[in-house]
Design a protein around this motif. Structure first.
Motif, PDB file in Angstrom:
ATOM      1  N   GLN A   1       6.832  -6.217   8.599  1.00 43.47           N
ATOM      2  CA  GLN A   1       8.193  -5.819   8.259  1.00 43.47           C
ATOM      3  C   GLN A   1       8.860  -6.924   7.446  1.00 43.47           C
ATOM      4  OE1 GLN A   1      10.562  -4.795  11.640  1.00 43.47           O
ATOM      5  NE2 GLN A   1      12.146  -3.857  10.413  1.00 43.47           N
ATOM      6  N   GLY A   2       9.489  -6.553   6.347  1.00 41.56           N
ATOM      7  CA  GLY A   2      10.187  -7.509   5.505  1.00 41.56           C
ATOM      8  C   GLY A   2       9.307  -8.184   4.464  1.00 41.56           C
ATOM      9  N   GLU A   3       8.004  -7.962   4.533  1.00 41.51           N
ATOM     10  CA  GLU A   3       7.087  -8.547   3.560  1.00 41.51           C
ATOM     11  C   GLU A   3       6.877  -7.564   2.410  1.00 41.51           C
ATOM     12  OE1 GLU A   3       5.503 -11.596   3.573  1.00 41.51           O
ATOM     13  OE2 GLU A   3       6.779 -12.091   5.280  1.00 41.51           O
ATOM     14  N   PRO A   4       6.561  -8.085   1.219  1.00 40.99           N
ATOM     15  CA  PRO A   4       6.283  -7.159   0.107  1.00 40.99           C
ATOM     16  C   PRO A   4       5.013  -6.365   0.396  1.00 40.99           C
ATOM     17  CG  PRO A   4       5.819  -9.436  -0.537  1.00 40.99           C
ATOM     18  CD  PRO A   4       6.447  -9.480   0.831  1.00 40.99           C
ATOM     19  N   PRO A   5       4.913  -5.170  -0.155  1.00 38.95           N
ATOM     20  CA  PRO A   5       3.699  -4.379   0.059  1.00 38.95           C
ATOM     21  C   PRO A   5       2.474  -5.093  -0.512  1.00 38.95           C
ATOM     22  CG  PRO A   5       5.299  -3.187  -1.327  1.00 38.95           C
ATOM     23  CD  PRO A   5       5.889  -4.521  -1.008  1.00 38.95           C
ATOM     24  N   ALA A   6       1.337  -4.795   0.069  1.00 39.08           N
ATOM     25  CA  ALA A   6       0.087  -5.389  -0.414  1.00 39.08           C
ATOM     26  C   ALA A   6      -0.195  -4.904  -1.831  1.00 39.08           C
ATOM     27  CB  ALA A   6      -1.060  -5.008   0.511  1.00 39.08           C
ATOM     28  N   THR A   7      -0.779  -5.783  -2.616  1.00 33.93           N
ATOM     29  CA  THR A   7      -1.166  -5.417  -3.977  1.00 33.93           C
ATOM     30  C   THR A   7      -2.414  -4.551  -3.930  1.00 33.93           C
ATOM     31  OG1 THR A   7      -2.631  -7.310  -4.274  1.00 33.93           O
ATOM     32  CG2 THR A   7      -0.284  -7.632  -4.840  1.00 33.93           C
ATOM     33  N   THR A   8      -2.738  -3.939  -5.047  1.00 32.91           N
ATOM     34  CA  THR A   8      -3.956  -3.131  -5.143  1.00 32.91           C
ATOM     35  C   THR A   8      -5.183  -3.973  -4.819  1.00 32.91           C
ATOM     36  OG1 THR A   8      -2.914  -1.733  -6.808  1.00 32.91           O
ATOM     37  CG2 THR A   8      -5.328  -1.683  -6.701  1.00 32.91           C
ATOM     38  N   GLU A   9      -5.204  -5.204  -5.323  1.00 34.36           N
ATOM     39  CA  GLU A   9      -6.331  -6.100  -5.060  1.00 34.36           C
ATOM     40  C   GLU A   9      -6.422  -6.452  -3.572  1.00 34.36           C
ATOM     41  OE1 GLU A   9      -3.977  -6.729  -7.459  1.00 34.36           O
ATOM     42  OE2 GLU A   9      -5.192  -6.082  -9.164  1.00 34.36           O
ATOM     43  N   GLN A  10      -5.276  -6.707  -2.948  1.00 37.01           N
ATOM     44  CA  GLN A  10      -5.276  -7.019  -1.518  1.00 37.01           C
ATOM     45  C   GLN A  10      -5.743  -5.827  -0.699  1.00 37.01           C
ATOM     46  OE1 GLN A  10      -1.159  -8.220  -1.360  1.00 37.01           O
ATOM     47  NE2 GLN A  10      -1.715 -10.395  -1.134  1.00 37.01           N
ATOM     48  N   LEU A  11      -5.291  -4.633  -1.060  1.00 32.95           N
ATOM     49  CA  LEU A  11      -5.722  -3.432  -0.342  1.00 32.95           C
ATOM     50  C   LEU A  11      -7.219  -3.221  -0.490  1.00 32.95           C
ATOM     51  CD1 LEU A  11      -2.781  -0.988  -1.146  1.00 32.95           C
ATOM     52  CD2 LEU A  11      -3.323  -2.049   1.061  1.00 32.95           C
ATOM     53  N   GLN A  12      -7.751  -3.459  -1.679  1.00 31.03           N
ATOM     54  CA  GLN A  12      -9.196  -3.325  -1.901  1.00 31.03           C
ATOM     55  C   GLN A  12      -9.954  -4.331  -1.036  1.00 31.03           C
ATOM     56  OE1 GLN A  12     -10.924  -0.985  -3.461  1.00 31.03           O
ATOM     57  NE2 GLN A  12     -12.809  -1.979  -2.817  1.00 31.03           N
ATOM     58  N   ALA A  13      -9.462  -5.578  -0.980  1.00 30.42           N
ATOM     59  CA  ALA A  13     -10.120  -6.609  -0.164  1.00 30.42           C
ATOM     60  C   ALA A  13     -10.068  -6.234   1.318  1.00 30.42           C
ATOM     61  CB  ALA A  13      -9.468  -7.970  -0.398  1.00 30.42           C
ATOM     62  N   LEU A  14      -8.937  -5.689   1.776  1.00 28.69           N
ATOM     63  CA  LEU A  14      -8.829  -5.267   3.174  1.00 28.69           C
ATOM     64  C   LEU A  14      -9.786  -4.106   3.466  1.00 28.69           C
ATOM     65  CD1 LEU A  14      -4.969  -5.474   3.739  1.00 28.69           C
ATOM     66  CD2 LEU A  14      -6.732  -6.930   4.786  1.00 28.69           C
ATOM     67  N   THR A  15      -9.911  -3.178   2.524  1.00 27.78           N
ATOM     68  CA  THR A  15     -10.846  -2.059   2.697  1.00 27.78           C
ATOM     69  C   THR A  15     -12.274  -2.571   2.800  1.00 27.78           C
ATOM     70  OG1 THR A  15      -9.379  -0.525   1.556  1.00 27.78           O
ATOM     71  CG2 THR A  15     -11.719   0.070   1.640  1.00 27.78           C
ATOM     72  N   GLU A  16     -12.646  -3.513   1.944  1.00 28.72           N
ATOM     73  CA  GLU A  16     -13.996  -4.084   1.991  1.00 28.72           C
ATOM     74  C   GLU A  16     -14.239  -4.815   3.314  1.00 28.72           C
ATOM     75  OE1 GLU A  16     -14.584  -6.441  -1.537  1.00 28.72           O
ATOM     76  OE2 GLU A  16     -14.202  -4.717  -2.848  1.00 28.72           O
ATOM     77  N   ARG A  17     -13.247  -5.568   3.790  1.00 26.95           N
ATOM     78  CA  ARG A  17     -13.377  -6.271   5.069  1.00 26.95           C
ATOM     79  C   ARG A  17     -13.515  -5.275   6.210  1.00 26.95           C
ATOM     80  NH1 ARG A  17     -11.389  -6.960   9.788  1.00 26.95           N
ATOM     81  NH2 ARG A  17      -9.656  -5.609   9.300  1.00 26.95           N
ATOM     82  N   HIS A  18     -12.737  -4.200   6.154  1.00 23.01           N
ATOM     83  CA  HIS A  18     -12.784  -3.192   7.209  1.00 23.01           C
ATOM     84  C   HIS A  18     -14.156  -2.499   7.222  1.00 23.01           C
ATOM     85  CE1 HIS A  18     -10.775  -0.881  10.259  1.00 23.01           C
ATOM     86  NE2 HIS A  18     -11.069   0.258   9.661  1.00 23.01           N
ATOM     87  N   ARG A  19     -14.690  -2.204   6.060  1.00 20.23           N
ATOM     88  CA  ARG A  19     -16.026  -1.600   5.997  1.00 20.23           C
ATOM     89  C   ARG A  19     -17.094  -2.569   6.505  1.00 20.23           C
ATOM     90  NH1 ARG A  19     -16.575   2.463   0.826  1.00 20.23           N
ATOM     91  NH2 ARG A  19     -15.119   3.989   1.664  1.00 20.23           N
TER      92      ARG A  19
END
Length: 157
Positions: free
Chosen positions: A72-90
């Motif tokens: 809460q209060g943080e900027p949304p994740a960038t496309t690159e950050q979301l991709q990195a999180l998806t790769e980590r989750h996989r």
């Protein structure tokens, strides 16, 4: 499962290193094989339930991976950050005995559906939970048969 607090374990006891059968381990970790578990679910609709399940399974002695909720209060994740999180989750899914979709409202969003499609293809076992209270109340019973979950195989290139 009774509520556990910091006083339940000796101050010098490292729960993350406990092994089933260890006589110094808390009772609930002695009888169940420690599993590597990845949780999937909506970090917007089910964040509280994901945290409850994560805590219950971790306190039961399992190694648990979960999605990173937005702060809460943080900027949304960038496309690159979301991709990195998806790769980590996989990668977490690939390394898990069990993948659990936490969907307390019974609704599977697009992202969770994609994660579980991936998990059903690559993880040894998948489960879906809508009754979060049942899992949190008695993780050992909910995970009934934990000793029969397949052993993890080393990744092959």
């Amino acid at each position: 499962m009774p509520e556990l607090d910091a006083d339940t374990y000796p101050a010098n006891y490292d729960l993350a290193r406990c092994q089933p059968g260890d006589p110094t381990a808390p009772e609930e970790t002695r009888t169940t094989r420690r599993l590597t578990i990845t949780l999937c679910g909506s970090t917007s609709r089910a964040a509280h339930d994901l945290a409850r399940v994560h805590r219950a399974l971790a306190l039961a002695g399992h190694l648990v991976h979960a999605p990173v909720p937005p702060m809460q209060g943080e900027p949304p994740a960038t496309t690159e950050q979301l991709q990195a999180l998806t790769e980590r989750h996989r990668a977490a899914i690939d390394a898990s005995h069990l993948v659990i979709a936490v969907i307390p409202d019974g609704h599977t969003g697009v992202a969770t559906a994609a994660e579980m499609t991936y998990a059903e293809r690559y993880a040894p076992t998948t489960r879906w939970v809508t009754d979060v209270d049942a899992l949190v109340g008695d993780p050992a019973a909910w995970l009934d048969g934990a000793d029969t979950y397949p052993a993890l195989q080393p990744a092959t290139a």
